[in-house]
Motif scaffolding. Structure first.
Motif, mmCIF file in Angstrom:
data_model
loop_
_atom_site.group_PDB
_atom_site.id
_atom_site.type_symbol
_atom_site.label_atom_id
_atom_site.label_comp_id
_atom_site.label_asym_id
_atom_site.label_seq_id
_atom_site.Cartn_x
_atom_site.Cartn_y
_atom_site.Cartn_z
ATOM 1 N N ARG A 188 0.832 -1.208 0.000
ATOM 2 C CA ARG A 188 0.000 0.000 0.000
ATOM 3 C C ARG A 188 0.862 1.252 0.000
ATOM 4 O O ARG A 188 0.554 2.234 -0.694
ATOM 5 N N ALA A 189 1.949 1.229 0.750
ATOM 6 C CA ALA A 189 2.840 2.403 0.803
ATOM 7 C C ALA A 189 3.551 2.614 -0.528
ATOM 8 O O ALA A 189 3.760 3.762 -0.956
ATOM 9 N N ALA A 190 3.910 1.498 -1.199
ATOM 10 C CA ALA A 190 4.625 1.599 -2.467
ATOM 11 C C ALA A 190 3.691 1.769 -3.657
ATOM 12 O O ALA A 190 4.140 2.072 -4.764
ATOM 13 N N GLY A 191 2.397 1.559 -3.432
ATOM 14 C CA GLY A 191 1.418 1.771 -4.487
ATOM 15 C C GLY A 191 1.174 0.596 -5.409
ATOM 16 O O GLY A 191 0.506 0.748 -6.439
ATOM 17 N N TRP A 192 1.690 -0.608 -5.055
ATOM 18 C CA TRP A 192 1.469 -1.745 -5.950
ATOM 19 C C TRP A 192 0.467 -2.762 -5.399
ATOM 20 O O TRP A 192 0.145 -3.732 -6.086
ATOM 21 N N MET A 193 -0.028 -2.554 -4.177
ATOM 22 C CA MET A 193 -1.007 -3.479 -3.617
ATOM 23 C C MET A 193 -2.410 -3.115 -4.099
ATOM 24 O O MET A 193 -2.941 -2.060 -3.744
#
Length: 351
Positions: A188-193
């Motif tokens: 979620r923090a990296a934007g890929w989840m």
């Protein structure tokens, strides 16, 4: 003992020492399982029961085994089947509606693909004994230790094979319990989840081994994720009965083909008892306090069965199993993580 019957004990006097021993271990395990540290780490009473049983089985149990063996065997067979039947009180048909069609399809695809992969990898690639493969596949596919124990009467695996399969559930289920929340937060923090908390709950419930591990992983994210994860897991558990019937038919067909004739299917009647209990529980005829008490009884019965398994498991037999069972379980774990995510995303997009 036959997988299709609940045989009565020969005499109360004969089974009493073993029953008292497994009941004592079960009571200690249940108490330890209520401790905050155990709960926060997803360590259930069933896991504790088999661990304590193995410790005693390889130390003190040998001195009293001649007197306790009958009761221990009764706990490992008859009480196990009774526990699986009562396990249905944890579920209702309404649970299916709460995860919807997509949740049911996801659980079914994860179960079938994981078990099929276990069979192929274990027997064709790793060259393992079939019964060991089936027990590990059942534990990874459905509901961990409970599924391993439920499959044992159908598969007719040896005690050490059951213990090895349970050990793989404990190891990789524990890894999943810590890894899943970390991956979610990082993704979620990296934007890929791509999954929200509800989606993550379904993913967790459809791929993590034990119910306790599912609860711990879900709660690490949020209450909503935990609730959804438990419901998804319970729907997966509900698939235990048709799985056992299908497995029995598959094994009978294989045996018949080997002998050149049709083989009789050993019907696991306790699986139908499990389904009947789910259906009865869905009617909500029993008062809630009584259901809670029966669930506690069920936990005690299953813990006694796990204690009996541990008492009759010897470390030397576990060592002889070698590294291949753990390798198979590791490969299945990777499939549950990557393949399970793909199934969740694919079905979610379609439905």
């Amino acid at each position: 003992m036959s997988a299709t019957t609940l045989e009565p004990p020969r005499s109360t006097h004969a089974i009493l020492p073993g029953l008292l021993l497994t009941a004592t271990i079960a009571a200690l395990s249940i108490w330890l399982g209520t401790l905050p540290w155990m709960q926060s780490h997803g360590i259930s009473a069933l896991t504790l029961a088999i661990v304590i049983g193995i410790v005693l089985g390889n130390s003190l149990y040998g001195r009293i085994a001649p007197r306790a063996a009958t009761g221990v065997g009764f706990s490992k067979s008859t009480l196990l089947r009774a526990g699986i039947i009562l396990y249905g009180l944890r579920l209702t048909l309404q649970d299916i509606g709460r995860v919807g069609t997509a949740g049911v399809v996801i659980d079914a695809l994860v179960l079938c693909s994981t078990f099929a992969l276990a069979w192929w990898l274990g027997t064709k690639v790793l060259g393992m004994e079939r019964n060991q493969v089936l027990l590990i596949g059942a534990g990874s596919s459905i509901c961990g230790a409970a599924a391993v124990m439920a499959a044992e009467p159908v598969v007719k695996g040896r005690t050490e094979q059951v213990a090895v399969a349970v050990a793989t559930v404990v190891v990789f289920g524990t890894v999943a319990m810590f890894l899943y929340p970390a991956l979610y937060q990082w993704g979620r923090a990296a934007g890929w989840m791509p999954l929200d908390e509800t989606g993550f709950g379904v993913f967790t419930g459809s791929t993590v081994h034990e119910v306790a591990q599912v609860v711990a992983a879900g709660r690490a994210i949020s209450v909503e994720a935990a609730d959804t994860a438990v419901i998804s897991k319970m729907v997966r558990v509900m698939m235990l009965a048709p799985f056992l019937v299908g497995l029995s038919a598959l094994l009978a067909r294989g045996k018949g083909a080997t002998k050149g004739q049709r083989s009789k299917i050993a019907i696991p009647w306790f699986a139908f008892g499990f389904v009947g209990m789910v259906a009865f529980n869905s009617l909500q005829l029993l008062p809630a306090p009584l259901v809670s008490a029966l669930i506690e009884l069920d936990t005690a019965l299953l813990a006694m069965a796990m204690a009996a398994l541990g008492l009759t498991t010897y470390v030397s037999a576990l060592r002889q199993a070698g590294a291949r069972p753990m390798l198979l379980a590791a490969l299945l774990f990777l499939w549950l993580l990557a393949g399970g995510m793909a199934i969740n995303l694919g079905v979610g997009a379609l439905l």
